[in-house]
Enzyme design. Structure first.
Site, PDB file in Angstrom:
ATOM      1  N   GLN A 104       2.331  -5.857  -3.096  1.00  0.00           N
ATOM      2  CA  GLN A 104       2.723  -5.961  -1.664  1.00  0.00           C
ATOM      3  C   GLN A 104       4.031  -5.189  -1.411  1.00  0.00           C
ATOM      4  OE1 GLN A 104       1.882  -9.372  -3.148  1.00  0.00           O
ATOM      5  NE2 GLN A 104      -0.170  -8.657  -2.816  1.00  0.00           N
ATOM      6  N   LYS A 112       2.281   2.156  -5.071  1.00  0.00           N
ATOM      7  CA  LYS A 112       2.996   1.667  -6.250  1.00  0.00           C
ATOM      8  C   LYS A 112       2.185   1.878  -7.524  1.00  0.00           C
ATOM      9  CE  LYS A 112       3.307  -2.391  -4.418  1.00  0.00           C
ATOM     10  NZ  LYS A 112       2.844  -2.057  -3.068  1.00  0.00           N
ATOM     11  N   GLY A 171      -4.185  -4.488  -4.512  1.00  0.00           N
ATOM     12  CA  GLY A 171      -5.156  -3.548  -5.063  1.00  0.00           C
ATOM     13  C   GLY A 171      -4.414  -2.269  -5.388  1.00  0.00           C
ATOM     14  N   HIS A 172      -4.183  -2.019  -6.672  1.00  0.00           N
ATOM     15  CA  HIS A 172      -3.431  -0.831  -7.060  1.00  0.00           C
ATOM     16  C   HIS A 172      -4.386   0.269  -7.510  1.00  0.00           C
ATOM     17  CE1 HIS A 172       0.464  -3.335  -7.773  1.00  0.00           C
ATOM     18  NE2 HIS A 172       0.160  -3.162  -6.509  1.00  0.00           N
ATOM     19  N   ASP A 213       0.819  -1.227   0.000  1.00  0.00           N
ATOM     20  CA  ASP A 213       0.000   0.000   0.000  1.00  0.00           C
ATOM     21  C   ASP A 213       0.846   1.268   0.000  1.00  0.00           C
ATOM     22  OD1 ASP A 213      -2.220  -1.735   0.291  1.00  0.00           O
ATOM     23  OD2 ASP A 213      -1.875  -1.780   2.445  1.00  0.00           O
ATOM     24  N   LEU A 220       3.384  12.470   0.515  1.00  0.00           N
ATOM     25  CA  LEU A 220       3.945  13.495   1.417  1.00  0.00           C
ATOM     26  C   LEU A 220       2.852  14.482   1.824  1.00  0.00           C
ATOM     27  CD1 LEU A 220       6.724  14.383   2.609  1.00  0.00           C
ATOM     28  CD2 LEU A 220       6.865  16.024   0.741  1.00  0.00           C
TER      29      LEU A 220
END
Ligand code: IMP
Length: 426
Positions: free
Chosen positions: A221, A16, A40-41, A13, A329
């Site tokens: 992952q 990516k 899950g992207h 998470d 950020l």
């Protein structure tokens, strides 16, 4: 050396999806290398918001060849549903190849995953997607592979054999046994739908490498969930580190040019297992709410905490990162102070290295360094100078602590909300 590989540096998470989506703009081939639909992207691009589980992020670029590699654990029903959903939204999925070597995740794997995790002493909190049991079948050499979908006659025989192994275990755990004919009836239409995609990607990869094209290898992952290098046994069942990605894609390391480690500007973890910087206070809750830290696959609230540079240094080594992508950020805006863990304290001793035993890691207390926070919204920043000085200092400090250049800083969900600083991002 045309390969760029992208691995998560924490517990998954890390964002990516966004990093791969950005890099996929200039890649001719994108390969998903390991894991399955436990991933899950989330991708936000001009076509909208998408949550990909198995399909590589290059799918939005019509000229990019997308490959599901041999190391992936493939749920054929999940893939068909994902392709249908993409097609309904106008995304062309013709340029997707699925390696016949990829192992199948079948309904008995999902049942076993849930039943086994429920009775396990020390639950792992898996995603329940059947990933672990599918890799167990692969390692014990009784797995069915995607290529088996093309051989319907042999398929029933293989299903019968593997169910003879699994049904007693399913029943012992309180589940219902499954029957080969009804599983076959479920699989045949899926096989038909996936047939055009089931082609060996090897000749395409060879041609791409020979032509000097850019091949992007996409990890799922993160390093701390790696079966070998993560917080075992609270890990996934594949190797999400750069080395594992190359194995899963079927590409040798001498082709690698960029090894990108993706790190969130803070830490999150979903599922069980130690996480030294986890916060149970208002700051942890603020991170969860501001970052909408809820699992893409399971919806579970993610555990949140400060950036862990001890774990980060370790992940940087395991992956041989040539650059870092520091994501999210912007989520840190509004915090008074930011704390980076630069060492641990274990039983009164200072520890600089990430310990191999989870029991030790669970007893580690982070040694923090404090940096001032900032209040400004970062969403519009496109250059380092657009960031407030405190945010610049935070990025620089992570770069120093991990001894690796930051190539990209993410400041929002959309594709463009990023600051590109170094290769492969500029
Ligand atoms: P499994 O991969 O479903 O076997 O789950 C094993 C562990 O990895 C659990 O702690 C999961 O929450 C975690 N996990 C698996 N996939 C992901 C992911 O994509 N992101 C974050 N955590 C994950």
């Amino acid at each position: 050396m045309p390969i760029t590989a992208v691995a998560g540096g924490q517990w998954g998470d890390e964002g990516k999806g966004k990093v791969v989506d950005l890099l996929a703009q200039s890649a001719q081939v994108v390969v998903r290398a390991q894991g399955g639909d436990n991933a899950g992207h989330t991708i936000v691009n001009p076509a909208g918001m998408f949550k990909l589980r198995l399909v590589p992020a290059g799918i939005f670029n019509p000229r990019t060849l997308c490959v599901i590699g041999p190391g992936v654990a493939l749920n054929p029903a999940g893939l068909v549903a994902e392709l249908d959903a993409l097609n309904q939204r106008g995304v062309n999925t013709h340029k997707l190849l699925v390696s016949p070597r990829a192992h199948l995740v079948l309904p008995y794997h999902r049942l076993l995953d849930r039943l086994e995790d429920a009775v396990r002493r020390g639950r792992l909190g898996t995603t329940g997607r059947g990933i672990g049991p599918a890799y167990v079948d692969k390692v014990s050499r009784q797995g069915l592979r995607a290529g088996d979908l093309l051989q319907p006659d042999a398929l029933e025989e293989k299903l019968t054999a593997v169910l003879a192994q699994h049904n007693p275990r399913l029943q012992a755990l309180g589940g219902e046994p499954l029957q080969a004919p009804s599983l076959l009836a479920e699989l045949l239409p899926l096989a038909e739908r996936l047939k055009p995609h089931l082609q060996d990607p090897v000749p395409h990869l060879r041609r791409a490498l020979q032509a000097g094209e850019t091949v992007l290898v996409e990890g799922a992952q993160g390093t701390l969930l790696d079966l070998d290098h993560g917080t075992y046994p609270f890990v996934t069942s594949s190797s999400p580190s750069i080395g594992g990605l190359l194995v899963g894609a079927g590409l040798g390391p001498s082709h690698l040019r960029h090894a990108v480690g993706v790190f969130k500007a803070y830490c999150t973890r979903v599922g069980e297992g130690p996480m030294p910087t986890e916060l149970h206070d208002a700051t942890g809750e603020a991170l969860r709410q501001r970052g909408q830290e809820f699992g893409t696959v399971t919806g579970r609230p993610r555990r949140c905490g400060g950036f862990d540079a001890v774990a980060g240094r370790y992940a940087r080594l395991v992956n041989g990162c040539t650059s870092l992508a520091l994501t999210r950020l912007d989520v840190l805006s509004g915090l008074e102070r930011l704390r980076l863990a630069t060492a641990y304290e274990l039983d009164g001793e200072r520890l600089e290295e990430f310990p191999p035993a989870w029991e030790e890691l669970a007893r580690c207390r982070p040694v923090y360094e404090e940096l001032p926070g900032w209040q400004e919204d970062l969403g519009g920043a496109r250059a380092l100078d657009d960031l407030p000085p405190a945010a610049q200092a935070y990025v620089k400090r992570i770069e120093e602590l991990l001894d690796c250049p930051v190539g990209l800083v993410g400041v929002g969900e959309e594709r463009g909300a990023a600051i590109a600083l170094a290769a492969p991002f500029v």
